[in-house]
Enzyme design. Structure first.
Site, short mmCIF file in Angstrom:
data_model
loop_
_atom_site.label_atom_id
_atom_site.label_comp_id
_atom_site.label_asym_id
_atom_site.label_seq_id
_atom_site.Cartn_x
_atom_site.Cartn_y
_atom_site.Cartn_z
N GLY A 12 105.65 102.42 115.78
CA GLY A 12 105.90 102.82 114.30
C GLY A 12 107.33 102.27 114.29
N GLN A 13 107.50 102.53 113.14
CA GLN A 13 109.02 101.85 112.91
C GLN A 13 110.59 102.55 113.43
OE1 GLN A 13 111.33 103.83 109.27
NE2 GLN A 13 112.26 101.25 109.29
N ARG A 37 96.33 101.61 118.24
CA ARG A 37 95.38 101.00 118.12
C ARG A 37 96.24 99.55 119.28
NH1 ARG A 37 96.53 100.71 113.27
NH2 ARG A 37 94.72 101.85 112.40
N TYR A 143 104.12 115.02 102.25
CA TYR A 143 104.82 114.69 103.68
C TYR A 143 106.36 115.56 104.05
CZ TYR A 143 108.08 112.15 106.33
OH TYR A 143 108.58 112.20 108.25
#
Length: 312
Positions: A12-13, A37, A143
């Protein structure tokens, strides 16, 4: 003794840059990257990598045992704008992945956890300027709700089971090394890509929407430093406020124009405007600075220069 580190959500980022920095500090073989993945990226190709589903407790436990993991950085999450489109999955991923690592620490299978929270824990009733560490928290996004609940569980597991879990409330993060990942503050990443490629950008927020932001280098330093800090320096076991700079789309566009004079910005606010309006404009992070010596290096000017140099 070097820690043995497992990063969940390493592609991820934040995970991408965190993995590389931790490998530099602790040695490649001591930092196991993992994600749902296997992509053909530097993180995957530059050291140990495992495919893992953050929702599968048995998979995580197996990796902890096989690699003799001491520290877990749980970076897997569904971000604000993406989470609004799939609330049930966002709740499942953001909460149950946290329970899995908290329970591993409770069972003494790992020693230390880093779990990121966010300014999304605040809401429309929170004081917008200089938002204090302790304040009204009524998040209005999926979130934010999951992050606020997560903070409470982190503190609970620390108080009841002695779990060493450390957390910071990230502001919007800006990075040149990974494309935007579905967050409301990601306009401040996307704007650089579009400025260099197209010399123009249509912003999904209004021109005067001010939000707290941070350059990724500072965020990575904060993450590593809070984990390095002696346990007795960590006084807050929910999550620490963290700040560096606050700006509006108008201000970042003006800074970009200093480097790319022909750059033009237009505004077309969408559903993310409502999310942004519910968040603080600036953050008071005095507790992090006092307790474990947090200090940022980048402001809007130096960040803009660095972003344009790297992306060009």
């Amino acid at each position: 003794m070097n820690p043995k580190i497992l990063i969940i959500g390493a592609c991820g980022q934040i995970g991408t840059e965190l993995t590389q920095k931790l490998r530099k500090i602790y040695g490649t073989e001591n930092v196991i990257a993992s994600d749902i993945r296997k992509l053909n990226t530097d993180v995957v190709n530059s050291g140990p990598f495992e495919v893992v589903n953050a929702l599968d407790f048995n998979q995580i436990e197996h990796l902890v045992e096989v690699h003799k993991i001491t520290d877990i950085y749980l970076m897997a999450a569904l971000l604000s704008a993406t989470a609004e489109k799939n609330p049930a999955f966002a709740w499942d991923l953001n909460m149950n992945s946290l329970f899995h690592v908290l329970n591993l620490a409770k069972a003494k299978k790992i020693q230390k956890i880093f779990w990121p929270s966010s300014i999304a824990v605040f809401g429309p009733t929170t004081p917008k300027e200089n938002t204090p560490q302790y304040t009204v928290m009524e998040p209005s996004t999926v979130y934010g709700i999951s992050k606020q609940a997560g903070e409470r569980w982190c503190e609970y597991y620390h108080n009841i089971y002695g779990v060493d879990v450390r957390s910071i409330r990230y502001p919007g993060l800006i990075s040149w090394s990974t494309p935007p990942g579905g967050g409301t503050t990601d306009y401040a990443v996307d704007i650089f890509y579009k400025a260099i490629a197209d010399k123009k950008y249509e912003c999904f927020l209004s021109s005067e929407t001010k939000m707290p932001m941070m350059y990724m280098d500072d965020a990575i330093d904060a993450t590593i430093n809070i984990m390095k800090a002696p346990a007795e320096e960590i006084k807050i076991h929910s999550s620490y406020n963290l700040a560096a700079m606050s700006f509006t789309p108008t201000e970042i566009a003006a800074e970009i124009k200093k480097h790319i004079p022909e750059f033009e910005i237009t505004y077309n606010p969408d559903f993310r405007q409502k999310i942004a309006d519910s968040w603080p404009a600036s953050i008071d992070d005095a507790e992090a600075r006092k307790d474990w010596g947090w200090n940022h290096k980048f402001d809007l000017e130096s960040m803009t220069k660095d972003m344009i140099e790297h992306l060009s």
